[in-house]
Scaffold this motif. Structure first.
Motif, PDB file in Angstrom:
ATOM      1  N   LEU A 169      -2.237  -7.098  14.055  1.00  0.00           N
ATOM      2  CA  LEU A 169      -1.178  -7.859  14.718  1.00  0.00           C
ATOM      3  C   LEU A 169      -0.391  -8.700  13.733  1.00  0.00           C
ATOM      4  CD1 LEU A 169      -3.085  -9.183  17.878  1.00  0.00           C
ATOM      5  CD2 LEU A 169      -1.344  -7.388  17.831  1.00  0.00           C
ATOM      6  N   ASP A 170      -1.080  -9.302  12.764  1.00  0.00           N
ATOM      7  CA  ASP A 170      -0.444 -10.232  11.830  1.00  0.00           C
ATOM      8  C   ASP A 170       0.309  -9.528  10.711  1.00  0.00           C
ATOM      9  OD1 ASP A 170      -1.570 -12.246  13.330  1.00  0.00           O
ATOM     10  OD2 ASP A 170      -3.226 -12.619  11.933  1.00  0.00           O
ATOM     11  N   HIS A 171      -0.267  -8.418  10.216  1.00  0.00           N
ATOM     12  CA  HIS A 171       0.264  -7.813   8.990  1.00  0.00           C
ATOM     13  C   HIS A 171       0.572  -6.337   9.103  1.00  0.00           C
ATOM     14  CE1 HIS A 171      -0.536 -11.540   6.902  1.00  0.00           C
ATOM     15  NE2 HIS A 171      -1.818 -11.478   7.184  1.00  0.00           N
ATOM     16  N   GLY A 172       0.301  -5.721  10.240  1.00  0.00           N
ATOM     17  CA  GLY A 172       0.591  -4.309  10.400  1.00  0.00           C
ATOM     18  C   GLY A 172      -0.617  -3.424  10.131  1.00  0.00           C
ATOM     19  N   SER A 173      -0.497  -2.165  10.533  1.00  0.00           N
ATOM     20  CA  SER A 173      -1.638  -1.260  10.452  1.00  0.00           C
ATOM     21  C   SER A 173      -1.996  -0.887   9.026  1.00  0.00           C
ATOM     22  CB  SER A 173      -1.355   0.009  11.267  1.00  0.00           C
ATOM     23  OG  SER A 173      -0.237   0.700  10.745  1.00  0.00           O
ATOM     24  N   SER A 174      -1.023  -0.868   8.119  1.00  0.00           N
ATOM     25  CA  SER A 174      -1.318  -0.507   6.733  1.00  0.00           C
ATOM     26  C   SER A 174      -2.274  -1.502   6.095  1.00  0.00           C
ATOM     27  CB  SER A 174      -0.021  -0.428   5.917  1.00  0.00           C
ATOM     28  OG  SER A 174      -0.285  -0.078   4.584  1.00  0.00           O
ATOM     29  N   VAL A 175      -2.026  -2.793   6.294  1.00  0.00           N
ATOM     30  CA  VAL A 175      -2.908  -3.826   5.738  1.00  0.00           C
ATOM     31  C   VAL A 175      -4.264  -3.803   6.451  1.00  0.00           C
ATOM     32  CG1 VAL A 175      -3.223  -6.315   5.430  1.00  0.00           C
ATOM     33  CG2 VAL A 175      -0.984  -5.281   5.018  1.00  0.00           C
ATOM     34  N   ALA A 176      -4.255  -3.612   7.768  1.00  0.00           N
ATOM     35  CA  ALA A 176      -5.515  -3.536   8.509  1.00  0.00           C
ATOM     36  C   ALA A 176      -6.356  -2.357   8.033  1.00  0.00           C
ATOM     37  CB  ALA A 176      -5.242  -3.424  10.007  1.00  0.00           C
ATOM     38  N   PHE A 309       7.549  -5.991  12.778  1.00  0.00           N
ATOM     39  CA  PHE A 309       6.829  -5.907  11.505  1.00  0.00           C
ATOM     40  C   PHE A 309       7.720  -6.331  10.354  1.00  0.00           C
ATOM     41  CE2 PHE A 309       3.645  -4.641   8.625  1.00  0.00           C
ATOM     42  CZ  PHE A 309       4.285  -4.084   7.536  1.00  0.00           C
ATOM     43  N   ARG A 310       8.980  -5.896  10.357  1.00  0.00           N
ATOM     44  CA  ARG A 310       9.891  -6.274   9.273  1.00  0.00           C
ATOM     45  C   ARG A 310      10.128  -7.780   9.271  1.00  0.00           C
ATOM     46  NH1 ARG A 310      12.586  -1.559   7.435  1.00  0.00           N
ATOM     47  NH2 ARG A 310      10.904  -0.019   7.352  1.00  0.00           N
ATOM     48  N   ALA A 311      10.206  -8.382  10.471  1.00  0.00           N
ATOM     49  CA  ALA A 311      10.390  -9.829  10.547  1.00  0.00           C
ATOM     50  C   ALA A 311       9.196 -10.551   9.951  1.00  0.00           C
ATOM     51  CB  ALA A 311      10.604 -10.263  12.001  1.00  0.00           C
ATOM     52  N   ARG A 312       7.974 -10.062  10.226  1.00  0.00           N
ATOM     53  CA  ARG A 312       6.778 -10.665   9.642  1.00  0.00           C
ATOM     54  C   ARG A 312       6.803 -10.537   8.127  1.00  0.00           C
ATOM     55  NH1 ARG A 312       3.150  -7.688  13.797  1.00  0.00           N
ATOM     56  NH2 ARG A 312       2.913  -9.187  15.475  1.00  0.00           N
ATOM     57  N   THR A 313       7.226  -9.364   7.636  1.00  0.00           N
ATOM     58  CA  THR A 313       7.265  -9.127   6.201  1.00  0.00           C
ATOM     59  C   THR A 313       8.244 -10.066   5.526  1.00  0.00           C
ATOM     60  OG1 THR A 313       6.712  -6.804   6.563  1.00  0.00           O
ATOM     61  CG2 THR A 313       7.645  -7.393   4.433  1.00  0.00           C
ATOM     62  N   ARG A 314       9.413 -10.256   6.141  1.00  0.00           N
ATOM     63  CA  ARG A 314      10.406 -11.164   5.558  1.00  0.00           C
ATOM     64  C   ARG A 314       9.887 -12.598   5.522  1.00  0.00           C
ATOM     65  NH1 ARG A 314      14.070  -7.836   8.402  1.00  0.00           N
ATOM     66  NH2 ARG A 314      14.071  -9.229  10.192  1.00  0.00           N
ATOM     67  N   ARG A 315       9.201 -13.027   6.612  1.00  0.00           N
ATOM     68  CA  ARG A 315       8.659 -14.381   6.626  1.00  0.00           C
ATOM     69  C   ARG A 315       7.608 -14.554   5.544  1.00  0.00           C
ATOM     70  NH1 ARG A 315       8.708 -13.702  12.333  1.00  0.00           N
ATOM     71  NH2 ARG A 315       6.461 -13.323  12.343  1.00  0.00           N
ATOM     72  N   ALA A 316       6.791 -13.512   5.361  1.00  0.00           N
ATOM     73  CA  ALA A 316       5.744 -13.594   4.332  1.00  0.00           C
ATOM     74  C   ALA A 316       6.365 -13.641   2.945  1.00  0.00           C
ATOM     75  CB  ALA A 316       4.814 -12.381   4.448  1.00  0.00           C
ATOM     76  N   ASP A 317       7.433 -12.832   2.718  1.00  0.00           N
ATOM     77  CA  ASP A 317       8.063 -12.802   1.401  1.00  0.00           C
ATOM     78  C   ASP A 317       8.745 -14.115   1.051  1.00  0.00           C
ATOM     79  OD1 ASP A 317       7.251 -10.220   1.073  1.00  0.00           O
ATOM     80  OD2 ASP A 317       9.165  -9.303   1.651  1.00  0.00           O
ATOM     81  N   THR A 318       9.258 -14.820   2.080  1.00  0.00           N
ATOM     82  CA  THR A 318       9.949 -16.076   1.807  1.00  0.00           C
ATOM     83  C   THR A 318       9.060 -17.291   1.957  1.00  0.00           C
ATOM     84  OG1 THR A 318      10.667 -16.190   4.122  1.00  0.00           O
ATOM     85  CG2 THR A 318      12.151 -15.101   2.554  1.00  0.00           C
TER      86      THR A 318
END
Length: 324
Positions: A169-176, A309-318
């Protein structure tokens, strides 16, 4: 969900407590997303199984966490400590996602967090949970129940399934999936799967499906049928179905659909391919078919999943995500 607070009091069971630390305390190799900051919160030095544990902070710290984990509670015949119940309730009211592992559900129920909600716990204690807390809708035969801000798991291995579900849920299936590989466990067992199913992927090299399942995963773009799988496994379709039910708890076609959906999730996360292209790559045929099965399985359409997922990735990157 960057900060994870694990509630610890006398009487917690060490397996689920250790499991939470193992899953959330160490990032898998190669994962670049900000990982979790885990804190043990308790009233004072506590006994967990045969060990003495000194918490990092008091129970009041729970309400400052993004996610609160309540491990298994050993003595379900007595009420959990009032200070723990109050702290868990306060954390939820403050906006924390509250998660119980195994009989930790009794703590959440005592706090009123499961009233009117579905929940589960270890199969041996579901009847006790339903009897003591009649306002809880107890599901006795599932691995975990996700109510959004309140989640509960069944016992032992199912607690691992729920923890991996949180990472997904937090980081997507690839990280899980990367976390599952580090822990050497199956990457995904759906919450609705029965508690008694042994494992979704055979671990033994000599299992009748051991060679077949990797063969299928490498050919998800092809229109495979049960007859194709049976032919490759050199057995009848009926015999194949029995082996699948014993090993995965589901039918060959349902297992195949789950693999297609998992592959679609990874492509939505990692590529800019259109839904039509992903439908072809996962053997779904058309975008309409993919959207129908994806929405029914994941709960949201593919486009919404990708945007989230892209929104989570952008928040993590910034560095603007939770816990930053």
């Amino acid at each position: 969900m960057g900060t994870v607070a694990v509630a610890v009091v006398d009487g917690m069971m060490q397996f689920e407590l250790s499991l939470a630390y193992e899953v959330f305390g160490t990032a898998p190799d190669g994962v670049t997303v900000p990982w979790y900051d885990v804190t043990a919160c308790g009233p004072a030095a506590v006994r967990v199984g045969r060990f003495r544990l000194e918490p990092d902070a008091g129970l009041d710290r729970l309400q400052h966490a993004d996610t609160v984990i309540v491990p298994s509670w050993a003595d379900i015949d007595r009420d959990p400590p009032a200070d723990l119940v109050d702290a868990v309730r306060a954390a939820h009211e403050a906006g924390a996602r509250v998660v119980s592992l195994c009989t930790g559900a009794f703590v959440l129920a005592a706090a009123g967090l499961l009233d009117g909600r579905g929940a589960t716990t270890h199969w041996a204690h579901t009847e006790a949970l339903a009897t003591r807390y009649p306002r809880v809708e107890v599901h006795p035969d599932v691995l975990y129940v996700d109510n959004g801000s309140v989640l509960t798991s069944a016992g032992k291995a199912a607690a691992m399934d729920l923890c991996l579900h949180l990472i997904r849920l937090d980081h997507g299936s690839s990280v899980a999936n990367a976390a599952a590989r580090r822990l050497v466990v199956p990457p995904h067992r759906a919450g609705g799967q029965a508690q008694f199913v042994p494992t979704p992927v055979p671990a033994q090299d000599d299992h009748p499906l051991a060679a077949l399942l990797p063969w299928v995963v490498e050919r998800l773009d092809q229109p495979l049928t049960v007859e194709d799988l049976a032919r490759q496994a050199r057995m009848s379709s009926r015999h194949l179905g029995r082996h699948f039910r014993a090993a995965t708890g589901t039918t060959p076609l349902q297992w195949l659909l789950t693999q297609r959906i998992r592959h679609a999730q990874e492509l939505l996360e990692k590529t800019d391919d259109s839904v039509e292209t992903i439908a072809a790559a996962t053997g779904m045929g058309t975008a309409t078919t993919l959207r129908r099965h994806f929405n029914r399985t994941v709960g949201v359409p593919p486009d919404t999943y990708r945007r989230t997922f892209r929104a989570r990735t952008r928040r993590a990157d910034t560095g603007t995500g939770p816990g930053a």
